[in-house]
Design an enzyme around this catalytic site. Sequence first.
Site, short mmCIF file in Angstrom:
data_model
loop_
_atom_site.label_atom_id
_atom_site.label_comp_id
_atom_site.label_asym_id
_atom_site.label_seq_id
_atom_site.Cartn_x
_atom_site.Cartn_y
_atom_site.Cartn_z
N GLU A 1 36.69 32.61 32.91
CA GLU A 1 37.55 33.20 31.88
C GLU A 1 37.89 34.63 32.27
OE1 GLU A 1 36.28 32.85 27.79
OE2 GLU A 1 37.12 34.82 27.27
N GLU B 1 41.68 42.66 25.13
CA GLU B 1 41.14 42.36 23.81
C GLU B 1 41.06 43.67 23.03
OE1 GLU B 1 37.99 38.89 23.95
OE2 GLU B 1 37.54 40.35 25.52
#
Length: 568
Positions: free
Chosen positions: A159, A164
């Site tokens: 990932e 974010e």
Amino acid sequence: MKKNTLQMLFAFFLASQCCFAQVDVVYNDLVWSDEFDGNGAINSNNWFHQTQLPAGGNWYNNEAQHYTNLETNSFVDAGCLNIVAKKESYTNQGFTKQYTSARLNSKFAFKYGRIDVRAKIPVEAGTWPAIWMLGKNVNEDGGYFDAAYGTSNWPACGEIDIMEHGITRSKPINYIQSAMHTPSSYGSTTNVGGTEANSDIANNYHIYSMNWSPNQISFLLDNVVYYTYNPAVKDASTWPFDKEQYLLLNIAMGGVAGTISPDFVESSMVIDYVRVYQNTTADTQAPTNFTATLGSVTGSSVELLLNATDNSGTVAYDVTYGAETASVSFASGVQKSLVITNLSPNTGYTFSVSASDLSGNVSVNNPIVVNATTTENKTTECGGTDSAASQNSFSVGYNYAFETTGTDVKITFELLDTDKSGVVAYLWKETPFGEMAMTNVSGNIFTKTITGQTVGSTIGYAVKFAYSGGLSVTKYFSYVVGSSCALGLESSNESKQFYYPNPVENKLYLQLLDDQNKITMTNIVGQKLVDETVKSSHTLDMSTFESGIYFLKVNNSHGIQNIKIMKK
């Protein structure tokens, strides 16, 4: 959004030049994009709505939302994609939740390249906007590629979190984070970096980028690199990034992002464009301006200073000396130091250095020959303080110490920088290269003992300090196994001054030559524990000191004397 083609090319040219020395491979060819022209529903040829709840009826990390395919949660308007998180009761798949949002999967997957996403990011408490990637082979029911390719569970699929916001609540608003999740580190991974934008991310567009090569993955904000992931050992545990990945865009609610504001109604991530670049045309341009010169020389090492430029952004250097070889890759246009270690003292060496790019194009002035003669190996580095870096930089520096016990060498480093948080350390072996996690002793002090060494041999090590927002690597230190440099005498007064008992249990008695003597005592990582001026007869209380090695320095009119003190 409709863009003028010339403006797009010029903007990417500027970005490429800005990042030329920051990323290892520059990707030039636009292979996939969505400019979000028009209005209404998203382009179903490019995007898939992922709405299926995981087993148990909740999304991961205790998130509170339903992801929907409703146009109220994802739509194109005025040339931009809007992903909208809303406070509203919504029932689907037998579960009722109080928030809705959208989670989009790109129907395009790729291996190696660069992604640029120009976006405005919501910052309301409890929102968790994300621009990220998963391996195309992820086994996740409901994902676009799952049915045909889902063979690997998370995190074996790998990932890549490009951006974010909202999950690092100790940081200010406008701080964005990137992270890597692999079998070697996932969940609360140590492989993280972040930076604070220079303007409000909710009301201003910023470009969030990821540059992915076979060698490393770098993250950029507005074309400036702030974090690079480059594990020394690349295997299935640390580097599942040798397979295709696809892009995800979403806003989660609550969970790791914390409590949702009771005043929350709705918020949007507004995306101007998504662009993916790769190199689709053959690279035929060879490196230019290649230079190789001699740097510092010791009794066991020679430093080579290397530089060349290449359109790919990376230059590979191959060094041959006798029957030995060394290879390393550096960013184009930046002079870098390559230290050849484990050499014999007082010996002449001839180094033949060649430069090429990753496509195999070679410099026209290959090879460059550099001659050097190592010095007599009279001293080694056992301990001290330094600030030199082989990668990035230090704001203050670090303490270092090497200590031999039998055939074991204990290596201790302390990071002195006060502007770093979440620090972990890895010991880097120079030849052959290897990386080992170090043990945290206290604060930012880390240690590692290497066993089975040959007394009299020369070893070379550096330390990588990884922290929130990046990493810094010390220079390599050469150490002769078995050396105890602190016993070196800087004056001839050793026989006239006395220090007893040694080893000491509680009190160390000093008989010195002057009525005024400056004494300092440090521990093995250089922390100063005693710093005072004493009379000729002095008793030093060490009863509270931990067992170990300490270094006593005496400075008076007769010179400087260094003594190693053993505390039982």
